[in-house]
Design a protein around this motif. Sequence first.
Motif, PDB file in Angstrom:
ATOM      1  N   GLU A   1     -10.606   8.361   1.317  1.00  0.00           N
ATOM      2  CA  GLU A   1     -10.392   7.221   0.427  1.00  0.00           C
ATOM      3  C   GLU A   1      -9.107   6.483   0.787  1.00  0.00           C
ATOM      4  OE1 GLU A   1     -11.204   7.062  -3.590  1.00  0.00           O
ATOM      5  OE2 GLU A   1     -12.745   8.607  -3.619  1.00  0.00           O
TER       6      GLU A   1
ATOM      7  N   SER B   1      -8.683   2.601   1.855  1.00  0.00           N
ATOM      8  CA  SER B   1      -7.740   1.769   1.108  1.00  0.00           C
ATOM      9  C   SER B   1      -6.717   1.132   2.040  1.00  0.00           C
ATOM     10  CB  SER B   1      -7.023   2.605   0.046  1.00  0.00           C
ATOM     11  OG  SER B   1      -7.930   3.141  -0.888  1.00  0.00           O
TER      12      SER B   1
ATOM     13  N   THR C   1      -4.322   7.050  -2.399  1.00  0.00           N
ATOM     14  CA  THR C   1      -4.804   5.783  -2.934  1.00  0.00           C
ATOM     15  C   THR C   1      -6.321   5.817  -3.004  1.00  0.00           C
ATOM     16  OG1 THR C   1      -2.928   4.643  -1.917  1.00  0.00           O
ATOM     17  CG2 THR C   1      -4.739   3.278  -2.705  1.00  0.00           C
TER      18      THR C   1
ATOM     19  N   PHE D   1     -10.031   4.503  -3.383  1.00  0.00           N
ATOM     20  CA  PHE D   1     -10.710   3.272  -2.961  1.00  0.00           C
ATOM     21  C   PHE D   1     -11.771   2.896  -3.991  1.00  0.00           C
ATOM     22  CE2 PHE D   1     -14.112   1.025  -0.712  1.00  0.00           C
ATOM     23  CZ  PHE D   1     -13.399   0.010  -0.098  1.00  0.00           C
TER      24      PHE D   1
ATOM     25  N   HIS E   1      -7.446  -1.043  -4.945  1.00  0.00           N
ATOM     26  CA  HIS E   1      -7.062   0.289  -4.479  1.00  0.00           C
ATOM     27  C   HIS E   1      -6.088   0.865  -5.499  1.00  0.00           C
ATOM     28  CE1 HIS E   1      -7.353  -2.568  -0.939  1.00  0.00           C
ATOM     29  NE2 HIS E   1      -8.511  -1.917  -0.951  1.00  0.00           N
TER      30      HIS E   1
ATOM     31  N   TYR F   1       0.821  -1.224   0.000  1.00  0.00           N
ATOM     32  CA  TYR F   1       0.000   0.000   0.000  1.00  0.00           C
ATOM     33  C   TYR F   1       0.850   1.267   0.000  1.00  0.00           C
ATOM     34  CZ  TYR F   1      -2.860   3.732   1.995  1.00  0.00           C
ATOM     35  OH  TYR F   1      -3.457   4.934   2.251  1.00  0.00           O
TER      36      TYR F   1
END
Length: 289
Positions: free
Chosen positions: A235, A239, A170, A172, A178, A91
């Motif tokens: 978001e 994510s 990122t 969503f 993502h 991520y």
Amino acid sequence: MASMRDIKRRRSSIQSTQQITKAMKLVSTVKLQRARAGAERSKSYFNCMYDTMKSILARVGAVEHKYLKPGETGKKAVILITSNRGLAGGYNNNVAKLITRHETWKKEELLIYAIGNKGRDILARSGYEIKEELPEIMEAPAYADAMFLTDRLLKSFEEGEISEIYLAFTAFKNTVSHIPTLIKLLPVERGEQGEDEAENAGADVPMNFEPGDEEALDLIVPKYVASLIYGGLVEALASENGARMQAMDNATNNAAELIDDLELLYNRARQGSITQELTEIIAGANAIQ
């Protein structure tokens, strides 16, 4: 082959880790449900604000405004939204790559406003200048936080310290999807409408403001920037929890596979030990006879 004691110790260690990853998955699942609800509530406003601003600027004509033209310093402010904690798979790295692997950007022209410790650490190690650190915002994102950051950035933009403002976060899409996203906040670019949209919106009709162009844009643009930053925050939070839930689920499944393999290895070692003991007993009995 490892001894039975070593195998048993390793299996016990992996089982303890598996319990931790299970618990973290459950926590992330609960947080995801709350964060996803917030992201879904704000998404329509986020998209509508972005499209509306583009539509307005496509119809304002030759308006000269401080928010519509870049500064002269060449400095770019990048708001990087990542998490404060790890264990979320790729991520944090994925959104940081939007900056580190950008084709035209150079380190010396970027000022990083880091929201989240992990993104700050990644870029600091790569030699980027961290202008501000705001990790506390990611604990519970609020619109007031977005307005606070907007005021700081717009002040720097008006004073000529920065020429452009970008937002890296990122987006969503759903629980398992993502999308690392980079958007330009300032200077606001004039949008172009398609034929169907233009007909419906009356794009050929010039946009008139009351009391005036500059006063109207002075009010609209800060709200536009703050809305996009807040949308990016909510978001990104959804994510992050989705990515962590996936990562912990994968870790739990991998631990289960390792435990099964170790169980098989332990049984083989135990069977080999029993076979060896029987062989020694039989050999001893034969020697006595």
